[in-house]
Design a protein around this motif. Structure first.
Motif, PDB file in Angstrom:
ATOM      1  N   GLY A 163       6.093 -30.745 -16.702  1.00 34.81           N
ATOM      2  CA  GLY A 163       6.748 -29.819 -15.784  1.00 34.81           C
ATOM      3  C   GLY A 163       7.400 -30.558 -14.635  1.00 34.81           C
ATOM      4  O   GLY A 163       8.534 -30.241 -14.231  1.00 34.81           O
ATOM      5  N   PHE A 164       6.700 -31.548 -14.098  1.00 31.93           N
ATOM      6  CA  PHE A 164       7.256 -32.375 -13.027  1.00 31.93           C
ATOM      7  C   PHE A 164       8.493 -33.112 -13.512  1.00 31.93           C
ATOM      8  O   PHE A 164       9.535 -33.125 -12.839  1.00 31.93           O
ATOM      9  N   ALA A 165       8.404 -33.734 -14.681  1.00 37.30           N
ATOM     10  CA  ALA A 165       9.536 -34.495 -15.221  1.00 37.30           C
ATOM     11  C   ALA A 165      10.759 -33.601 -15.393  1.00 37.30           C
ATOM     12  O   ALA A 165      11.886 -33.989 -15.089  1.00 37.30           O
ATOM     13  N   ARG A 166      10.511 -32.401 -15.853  1.00 39.11           N
ATOM     14  CA  ARG A 166      11.631 -31.484 -16.102  1.00 39.11           C
ATOM     15  C   ARG A 166      12.248 -30.982 -14.802  1.00 39.11           C
ATOM     16  O   ARG A 166      13.473 -30.836 -14.696  1.00 39.11           O
ATOM     17  N   GLU A 167      11.424 -30.758 -13.797  1.00 42.80           N
ATOM     18  CA  GLU A 167      11.896 -30.155 -12.550  1.00 42.80           C
ATOM     19  C   GLU A 167      12.609 -31.141 -11.640  1.00 42.80           C
ATOM     20  O   GLU A 167      13.622 -30.807 -11.009  1.00 42.80           O
ATOM     21  N   VAL A 168      12.110 -32.370 -11.566  1.00 40.26           N
ATOM     22  CA  VAL A 168      12.527 -33.297 -10.515  1.00 40.26           C
ATOM     23  C   VAL A 168      13.532 -34.347 -10.999  1.00 40.26           C
ATOM     24  O   VAL A 168      14.352 -34.833 -10.227  1.00 40.26           O
ATOM     25  N   SER A 169      13.501 -34.682 -12.276  1.00 45.22           N
ATOM     26  CA  SER A 169      14.244 -35.850 -12.762  1.00 45.22           C
ATOM     27  C   SER A 169      15.736 -35.601 -12.887  1.00 45.22           C
ATOM     28  O   SER A 169      16.182 -34.499 -13.206  1.00 45.22           O
ATOM     29  N   ASP A 170      16.496 -36.679 -12.665  1.00 42.49           N
ATOM     30  CA  ASP A 170      17.909 -36.700 -13.048  1.00 42.49           C
ATOM     31  C   ASP A 170      18.048 -37.090 -14.519  1.00 42.49           C
ATOM     32  O   ASP A 170      18.904 -36.571 -15.232  1.00 42.49           O
ATOM     33  N   GLN A 171      17.197 -38.036 -14.936  1.00 44.60           N
ATOM     34  CA  GLN A 171      17.173 -38.485 -16.326  1.00 44.60           C
ATOM     35  C   GLN A 171      15.714 -38.608 -16.758  1.00 44.60           C
ATOM     36  O   GLN A 171      14.839 -38.937 -15.950  1.00 44.60           O
ATOM     37  N   VAL A 172      15.476 -38.365 -18.031  1.00 43.63           N
ATOM     38  CA  VAL A 172      14.150 -38.574 -18.618  1.00 43.63           C
ATOM     39  C   VAL A 172      14.296 -39.597 -19.742  1.00 43.63           C
ATOM     40  O   VAL A 172      15.200 -39.486 -20.585  1.00 43.63           O
ATOM     41  N   ILE A 173      13.429 -40.588 -19.713  1.00 39.71           N
ATOM     42  CA  ILE A 173      13.383 -41.602 -20.762  1.00 39.71           C
ATOM     43  C   ILE A 173      12.185 -41.300 -21.647  1.00 39.71           C
ATOM     44  O   ILE A 173      11.084 -41.036 -21.148  1.00 39.71           O
ATOM     45  N   PHE A 174      12.410 -41.361 -22.956  1.00 38.14           N
ATOM     46  CA  PHE A 174      11.284 -41.279 -23.890  1.00 38.14           C
ATOM     47  C   PHE A 174      11.104 -42.652 -24.517  1.00 38.14           C
ATOM     48  O   PHE A 174      12.026 -43.191 -25.147  1.00 38.14           O
TER      49      PHE A 174
END
Length: 254
Positions: A211-222
């Motif tokens: 939830g944090f990653a989705r709300e705050v990030s500009d980019q997400v790395i997997f």
């Protein structure tokens, strides 16, 4: 979401790390712009923490290059970079660990003051004034004279964030900052990181908090098995990732 600029804060090319025959990082490439907030997700053992530790030189990469604000701290040709230069440029990065790493014999205030006094050579009066302001910033003004053994996990982690900020970094690295916390304490730490995001601090955050990653990030790395499988805005990663491995992971996490 943050306000980013075109100024490149971190550039990584072909980064590899091996322990003997075990390859932990495999040809990792990444560019981070000023003000950008990047969350790094993926299964345990995928190389996320090793990647952060390599950036700040707590791990020595096996191959590839690392530039911090345009200055090499590791060269692709494997020519050595002077230790003084590495230290100078790695000071631009602040790191917060899973398990706090506070000095048990120092108060919260003493922990935050230590780096500015010993490394930045600030006067004790200036360091104390700034440390108290940072403890107030993370909601711990009233705990300045408490020792770590008397603090909750969430409070310890907030002291650790204040301690990292006291070194005046340009970039913050968070290595699973809530993984050692009880569930009811996670929110208070994430709130501090979100506040830093609102101030446009450049950040890389290894996290299991989707939830944090989705709300705050500009980019997400997997990351998986030492590689970046995909880097995309959170809506793309969480709704229509390109790689089926990501969908399998998210189905178990969300």
């Amino acid at each position: 979401m943050s306000e980013t600029t075109d100024r490149e804060m971190i550039r990584v090319e072909g980064l590899c790390k091996s322990y003997g025959s075990l390859e932990v990082l495999k040809e990792v490439d990444l560019s981070v712009k000023k003000g950008e907030i990047i969350s790094i997700i993926g299964p345990s053992g995928s190389g996320k923490s090793t990647f952060l530790r390599s950036l700040i030189h707590l791990e020595e990469a096996s191959a590839g290059s690392i530039l911090i604000e345009g200055e090499a701290v590791r060269r692709a040709d494997n020519k050595s970079v002077p230790d003084a230069k590495i230290r100078q440029h790695c000071r631009k990065l602040g790191m917060v660990f899973q398990n706090f790493n506070l000095f048990p014999h120092k108060t919260a205030l003493g922990n935050v003051m230590e780096g500015p006094v010993t490394v930045l050579k600030k006067s004790r009066a200036d360091a104390e004034r700034e440390a108290r302001a940072l403890l107030d910033k993370v909601g711990l003004a009233g705990q300045a004279m408490q020792y770590p053994c008397t603090l909750s996990g969430g409070q310890k982690q907030r002291v650790a964030i204040a301690r990292a900020l006291a070194m005046e970094p340009d970039i913050m690295l968070f290595d699973e900052p809530t993984s050692a916390l009880d569930p009811e304490l996670i929110g208070e730490v994430l709130a501090v990181i979100k506040a830093l995001a609102e101030e446009h601090m450049t950040m890389l955050v290894v996290t299991h908090e989707m939830g944090f990653a989705r709300e705050v990030s500009d980019q997400v790395i997997f990351m998986d098995e030492g590689r970046i499988l995909e880097m995309a805005p959170p809506d793309k990663i969480f709704t229509s990732p390109d790689h089926p491995r990501i969908r399998t992971f998210l189905d178990k996490m969300i």
